[in-house]
Design a protein around this motif. Sequence first.
Motif, PDB file in Angstrom:
ATOM      1  N   ASP A 146      65.750 -39.995 -39.308  1.00 37.62           N
ATOM      2  CA  ASP A 146      65.039 -38.715 -39.409  1.00 37.62           C
ATOM      3  C   ASP A 146      63.598 -38.938 -39.822  1.00 37.62           C
ATOM      4  O   ASP A 146      62.667 -38.279 -39.321  1.00 37.62           O
ATOM      5  CB  ASP A 146      65.738 -37.814 -40.422  1.00 37.62           C
TER       6      ASP A 146
ATOM      7  N   GLU B 253      61.780 -41.611 -39.306  1.00 36.19           N
ATOM      8  CA  GLU B 253      61.018 -42.200 -38.205  1.00 36.19           C
ATOM      9  C   GLU B 253      60.589 -41.130 -37.213  1.00 36.19           C
ATOM     10  O   GLU B 253      59.460 -41.157 -36.702  1.00 36.19           O
ATOM     11  CB  GLU B 253      61.861 -43.270 -37.515  1.00 36.19           C
ATOM     12  N   ASN B 254      61.485 -40.182 -36.961  1.00 32.39           N
ATOM     13  CA  ASN B 254      61.110 -39.079 -36.056  1.00 32.39           C
ATOM     14  C   ASN B 254      59.963 -38.268 -36.655  1.00 32.39           C
ATOM     15  O   ASN B 254      59.031 -37.873 -35.953  1.00 32.39           O
ATOM     16  CB  ASN B 254      62.323 -38.181 -35.804  1.00 32.39           C
ATOM     17  N   GLU B 255      60.090 -38.042 -37.967  1.00 33.65           N
ATOM     18  CA  GLU B 255      59.033 -37.277 -38.631  1.00 33.65           C
ATOM     19  C   GLU B 255      57.722 -38.049 -38.613  1.00 33.65           C
ATOM     20  O   GLU B 255      56.641 -37.451 -38.426  1.00 33.65           O
ATOM     21  CB  GLU B 255      59.446 -36.972 -40.066  1.00 33.65           C
TER      22      GLU B 255
ATOM     23  N   ARG C 142      56.704 -40.078 -36.342  1.00 38.75           N
ATOM     24  CA  ARG C 142      56.102 -39.986 -35.011  1.00 38.75           C
ATOM     25  C   ARG C 142      55.325 -38.686 -34.857  1.00 38.75           C
ATOM     26  O   ARG C 142      54.231 -38.661 -34.280  1.00 38.75           O
ATOM     27  CB  ARG C 142      57.195 -40.093 -33.938  1.00 38.75           C
ATOM     28  N   GLU C 143      55.899 -37.626 -35.408  1.00 43.30           N
ATOM     29  CA  GLU C 143      55.185 -36.351 -35.344  1.00 43.30           C
ATOM     30  C   GLU C 143      53.909 -36.409 -36.181  1.00 43.30           C
ATOM     31  O   GLU C 143      52.854 -35.898 -35.772  1.00 43.30           O
ATOM     32  CB  GLU C 143      56.092 -35.230 -35.849  1.00 43.30           C
ATOM     33  N   ARG C 144      54.009 -37.026 -37.334  1.00 41.42           N
ATOM     34  CA  ARG C 144      52.823 -37.145 -38.185  1.00 41.42           C
ATOM     35  C   ARG C 144      51.752 -37.999 -37.529  1.00 41.42           C
ATOM     36  O   ARG C 144      50.557 -37.726 -37.670  1.00 41.42           O
ATOM     37  CB  ARG C 144      53.212 -37.776 -39.526  1.00 41.42           C
ATOM     38  N   GLU C 145      52.177 -39.044 -36.842  1.00 39.95           N
ATOM     39  CA  GLU C 145      51.212 -39.910 -36.171  1.00 39.95           C
ATOM     40  C   GLU C 145      50.416 -39.125 -35.131  1.00 39.95           C
ATOM     41  O   GLU C 145      49.200 -39.319 -34.988  1.00 39.95           O
ATOM     42  CB  GLU C 145      51.933 -41.091 -35.526  1.00 39.95           C
ATOM     43  N   GLN C 146      51.098 -38.232 -34.435  1.00 40.82           N
ATOM     44  CA  GLN C 146      50.394 -37.418 -33.435  1.00 40.82           C
ATOM     45  C   GLN C 146      49.344 -36.542 -34.118  1.00 40.82           C
ATOM     46  O   GLN C 146      48.203 -36.424 -33.653  1.00 40.82           O
ATOM     47  CB  GLN C 146      51.395 -36.555 -32.664  1.00 40.82           C
ATOM     48  N   ARG C 147      49.754 -35.916 -35.250  1.00 44.01           N
ATOM     49  CA  ARG C 147      48.802 -35.074 -35.974  1.00 44.01           C
ATOM     50  C   ARG C 147      47.650 -35.912 -36.532  1.00 44.01           C
ATOM     51  O   ARG C 147      46.495 -35.489 -36.545  1.00 44.01           O
ATOM     52  CB  ARG C 147      49.502 -34.328 -37.101  1.00 44.01           C
TER      53      ARG C 147
ATOM     54  N   GLN D 124      45.109 -36.689 -33.855  1.00 45.00           N
ATOM     55  CA  GLN D 124      44.281 -35.515 -33.549  1.00 45.00           C
ATOM     56  C   GLN D 124      43.174 -35.345 -34.584  1.00 45.00           C
ATOM     57  O   GLN D 124      42.032 -34.997 -34.244  1.00 45.00           O
ATOM     58  CB  GLN D 124      45.162 -34.263 -33.501  1.00 45.00           C
TER      59      GLN D 124
END
Length: 887
Positions: free
Chosen positions: A260, A262-264, A266-271, A274
């Motif tokens: 979970d 690691e999934n989070e 990945r989302e943080r990395e996208q933010r 940006q």
Amino acid sequence: MSKYTKPVRILHVDDEPELAELVAVYLQREDDRFDIESVRNAEDGLERLGEAEFDCIVSDHDMPGRNGIEFLKAVRSDYSDLPFILFTGKGSEEVASEAISEGVTGYLQKETGTDQYVVLANRITNVTNKHRAEKEAEQIRTRLEAITANSNDLILTVDATRTIRFVNDAVEELFGYEPDSLSGEPLTTLLPTRYQESQSDVLTQLLDGGEHTRARTATELTGQHKDGHEIPISASFNAFEEDGDRRFVGVVRDISDRVDMENELREREQRFRQMAENIQEMVWMTDPQTGEVLYVNPAYEAIWGQSVDSLYQNPQSFFDAIHPADRDRVEDIADPHAPDAYEEEYRIARPDGEMRWIYDRAVPVTDESGDVYRTVGIASDVTDRKTREIEYDRVAELLGHTERIADVGGWEIDPETEEVFWSAHLFDILGWESEDEPPLEEALDVYLEQDRSRVSDAVEDALTTGEPFAVEARFQDPDGSIRWLNVRGEPRVNDGAVVTLRGAVHDITEQKRREEVLRELYEVTSDRHKSFDEKVQTLLELGRRELDTEYGTLSKIRGDEYIFEFVDTEDDSIQVGDVVPVSATNCELVASTEQTLVLGDIQRDAPGETDRDGFSEWGISCYIGAPVFVDNDVYGTFCFYDTTPRDGQFSEWQETVVDLMSTWVSSALQQHQVNNQLRAQNRQLNQFAGVVAHDLRNPLNVVRGRLELARSEVESEHLQIAEQAAERMEELIDDLLLLGRAGEQVGELEPVNLTELINNCWQNVSTGDATLTVESTRRIYADSSRLQQLFENLLRNAIEHGGEGVSIVVGELADGFYVEDSGPGIPADKRGTVFQPGYSTDADGTGFGLIIVSQVAQAHDWTIHVTESPKGGARFEITGVDLLPRN
């Protein structure tokens, strides 16, 4: 050899102490691990068992009180598994059988010879090793059970057919099964049906392998809960054998939280991307293991002046751009394996040559094992701010450096608010613990109460009048030491009003201390009541205190010998009169170079001198000493030393103190030697005068007797002239005797009233029509009999040379007295010769009177000076006199 190395504590019970001692000796020869304690009966043995721990009991059988079997029964009631060897001389099957039935660990019959002790030692080693091994096995089993029962991870064992043989209680929490329900079930029961085929190969890799003891790397799989939902898991297995069959023990862990996360992430990395793509600061990420740049945002190009792609291709270009003076420092703190965050400022050079300042912050990112696997940082261009800070820091550093060099702290007072500002070094000087300046009233409280008003009055006057001030005051630092400060203040006046009062505080404690040392040095060397020996001893005490050394000595070098003449120390390792080879001491260097030698740490400062006995045998590790001269030759050394080396070096001031002391000692020794020579000459003169006077008086008495007989027989003017010549010769003999004694040392000094002494002297001379005025009421320290000789000769000289009606005055000087007359005086060109033998302007004078005056003065260490009196007569001034206080 046994794997156990710790001592084996043996309790030996035997009623024969000699045999017990013999057994202990031979057992310890066989194994130095044996620690044997002997008692004489079973009761003492039971008592010792209750007081201490033992690894084995060796007991005799036939003993008073309880025998060996009865002792064994008592031991087994409380110590069921403690090794017990029955070592007995009564070897019967009955005893052996009974001992075995009561749980004896070993049975050994005493024999003759020493081989039996080898057997006994082996038996003890075997039973204690076995006992220890069983205890360790039990401890291991207990720990494993505790780990299995309390582990949050699923622990299970499977056989070669992948059938589950055991699972711990954690299986219920992870998969929802009761532990007993899975025994005998296939391992695939814990896997989803849809993955069983695809994960079969994975299980084969986990469980297959030729080495039974090789651990398998944890592998991520998908498990299935009893209720059907899937669970991300990691599993690792290790092979072992049980009853000849191959088994596997495995550990299964729920990794749902990690997945979970690691999934989070990945989302943080996208933010993160940006945000990073649109800020002015450079954002970067590296792999500390490879040095690879994982990410850098476009701001790198704006700050570094280089493309992002160039950094990806050559990560070292990041450091190559750093100013050479900063590069090593940045590379050191940017250690990719460092576990701590860092922040640093440094300079970079852009391709166009422009220099920029960078503020760089980085944070290491660690994995579950604590190893750094990422480094993330952000770098900002702070050139404008840094330029201003550098200028400010340069000024502040210069001021601070100046303050530290001068040991001066600055301060400022706002007259309206009474707010106080202190410079950093003033905090250091006063030992003020707070980082904030105190209010004005508390700031003045740092001074001692006796001096506080002087400082506060000076500050108040400066604020009122606008005039600067300078005062000295004491304060007590936090460790209780009293220190001296020179406080100066200078107001800044605007339109007649004080707008700011600024000043400086200078720590003058060292200056005051040095002044006190010099004052003590002067008082010691100028003290007329102390002998040379007392002065030297006091100087050594003063030097040891000032230099903080264990030893202080004045030593004489005579050929190859080094003789301790004066010693100051708190131990008795060195005594006055001790003699050692001069080559064993550092003083040999002082004598050979005729210069002061300073060694704060002999091993550090003069490694070539460490072979001297002073260092290698006596432990002298630091040294400072100066040569002492007599007649321009080295007499010896005045030195101080210690067995503890110094971190630094003796200071120039400390060297100066030693030089001053040695210079005085040289002068005093020279004077001492001269005085000894003079005393020897005076003794010879006295002896000569006595011999001459004796040899002259005999014929003189004959002459005077014959003259008396001749006068009774005839009348002749020649007889009168001869009589006068005889009287003249007698006067010469008397003065010669007095002169011979005058050069000797003075006797005991005592308080002398000048008025009383002078009046007595006046009665002892032929005064004629001369007059005397005494204008002194002082008392002085002197040898009264010698002082009487001085005054009688001065009075007689004034009367004999002053003419008819001469007036004589005795008066006071600041450090002595004078005797003057109204006579014709002594011509200026003759004043230098009046103290020479035979000088006299009176045809009837002997010429010895003023020599006696001079020698009495010298014997008291006084100075005598001839000048002219206000009335034109002769004036003799005696100075350097020790005056007593007025009543």
